[in-house]
Design a protein around this motif. Structure first.
Motif, short mmCIF file in Angstrom:
data_model
loop_
_atom_site.label_atom_id
_atom_site.label_comp_id
_atom_site.label_asym_id
_atom_site.label_seq_id
_atom_site.Cartn_x
_atom_site.Cartn_y
_atom_site.Cartn_z
N MET A 1 -13.43 23.78 5.20
CA MET A 1 -13.54 25.15 4.74
C MET A 1 -15.02 25.51 4.64
N MET A 2 -15.36 26.64 5.15
CA MET A 2 -16.75 27.11 5.08
C MET A 2 -17.03 27.69 3.70
N MET A 3 -18.18 27.35 3.17
CA MET A 3 -18.61 27.85 1.87
C MET A 3 -19.95 28.52 2.02
N LYS A 4 -20.28 29.37 1.06
CA LYS A 4 -21.56 30.07 1.09
C LYS A 4 -22.22 29.95 -0.28
N CYS A 5 -23.48 29.55 -0.29
CA CYS A 5 -24.23 29.43 -1.52
C CYS A 5 -24.58 30.82 -2.05
N ASP A 6 -24.33 31.05 -3.32
CA ASP A 6 -24.63 32.34 -3.94
C ASP A 6 -26.13 32.55 -4.13
N ILE A 7 -26.89 31.48 -4.14
CA ILE A 7 -28.33 31.58 -4.38
C ILE A 7 -29.13 31.81 -3.10
N CYS A 8 -28.96 30.90 -2.11
CA CYS A 8 -29.80 31.00 -0.91
C CYS A 8 -29.06 31.56 0.31
N GLY A 9 -27.73 31.72 0.22
CA GLY A 9 -26.96 32.29 1.31
C GLY A 9 -26.59 31.31 2.41
N CYS A 10 -26.91 30.05 2.22
CA CYS A 10 -26.59 29.03 3.23
C CYS A 10 -25.07 28.90 3.39
N GLU A 11 -24.60 28.91 4.63
CA GLU A 11 -23.18 28.70 4.91
C GLU A 11 -23.02 27.28 5.42
N PHE A 12 -22.05 26.56 4.86
CA PHE A 12 -21.87 25.16 5.23
C PHE A 12 -20.41 24.76 5.09
N ASP A 13 -20.06 23.71 5.82
CA ASP A 13 -18.72 23.14 5.76
C ASP A 13 -18.65 22.25 4.52
N HIS A 14 -17.63 22.41 3.70
CA HIS A 14 -17.55 21.64 2.45
C HIS A 14 -17.47 20.13 2.69
N THR A 15 -17.00 19.71 3.86
CA THR A 15 -16.90 18.28 4.13
C THR A 15 -18.25 17.65 4.43
N LYS A 16 -19.24 18.48 4.74
CA LYS A 16 -20.57 17.97 5.07
C LYS A 16 -21.53 18.03 3.88
N ALA A 17 -21.08 18.61 2.78
CA ALA A 17 -21.94 18.74 1.60
C ALA A 17 -21.77 17.52 0.70
N ARG A 18 -22.81 17.22 -0.05
CA ARG A 18 -22.74 16.12 -1.02
C ARG A 18 -22.06 16.61 -2.30
N HIS A 19 -21.42 15.67 -2.98
CA HIS A 19 -20.79 16.02 -4.24
C HIS A 19 -21.83 16.09 -5.34
N CYS A 20 -21.48 16.78 -6.38
CA CYS A 20 -22.34 16.95 -7.54
C CYS A 20 -22.75 15.59 -8.09
N ASP A 21 -24.00 15.48 -8.52
CA ASP A 21 -24.48 14.24 -9.14
C ASP A 21 -25.03 14.55 -10.54
N CYS A 22 -24.32 15.43 -11.24
CA CYS A 22 -24.79 15.90 -12.53
C CYS A 22 -24.74 14.82 -13.61
N GLY A 23 -23.85 13.83 -13.46
CA GLY A 23 -23.74 12.78 -14.45
C GLY A 23 -22.86 13.13 -15.64
N PHE A 24 -22.21 14.29 -15.59
CA PHE A 24 -21.36 14.73 -16.69
C PHE A 24 -19.89 14.57 -16.38
N ASP A 25 -19.54 13.78 -15.39
CA ASP A 25 -18.16 13.52 -14.99
C ASP A 25 -17.38 14.82 -14.77
N CYS A 26 -17.92 15.65 -13.91
CA CYS A 26 -17.25 16.91 -13.58
C CYS A 26 -16.14 16.69 -12.56
N CYS A 27 -15.83 15.43 -12.29
CA CYS A 27 -14.73 15.05 -11.40
C CYS A 27 -14.98 15.40 -9.94
#
Length: 71
Positions: A1-27
């Motif tokens: 699924m294609m996603m778009k960043c609300d901040i910079c407008g970058c469009e990317f495939d969700h399978t190619k993005a890295r998962h969050c590394d916030c450390g707060f167990d956001c699952c």
């Protein structure tokens, strides 16, 4: 699924993005924009699947299953 960043407008495939590394167990319900690194929520249709996947790996789910098997 294609996603778009609300901040910079970058469009990317969700399978190619890295998962969050916030450390707060956001699952893993957030992805990092490949361009600016901002955390982006997964769309609802992917969020449910990801939450179920996380719950299956949870220590509580594994303990519950182990206890059920012993009874």
């Amino acid at each position: 699924m294609m996603m778009k960043c609300d901040i910079c407008g970058c469009e990317f495939d969700h399978t190619k993005a890295r998962h969050c590394d916030c450390g707060f167990d956001c699952c893993g319900l957030m992805l990092k924009c490949p361009r600016c690194g901002i955390h982006i929520d997964l769309p609802p249709e992917l969020k449910k699947e990801k939450q179920e996947e996380h719950d299956k790996k949870s220590i509580f789910t594994r303990l519950e299953k182990e206890l059920e098997d012993k009874l």
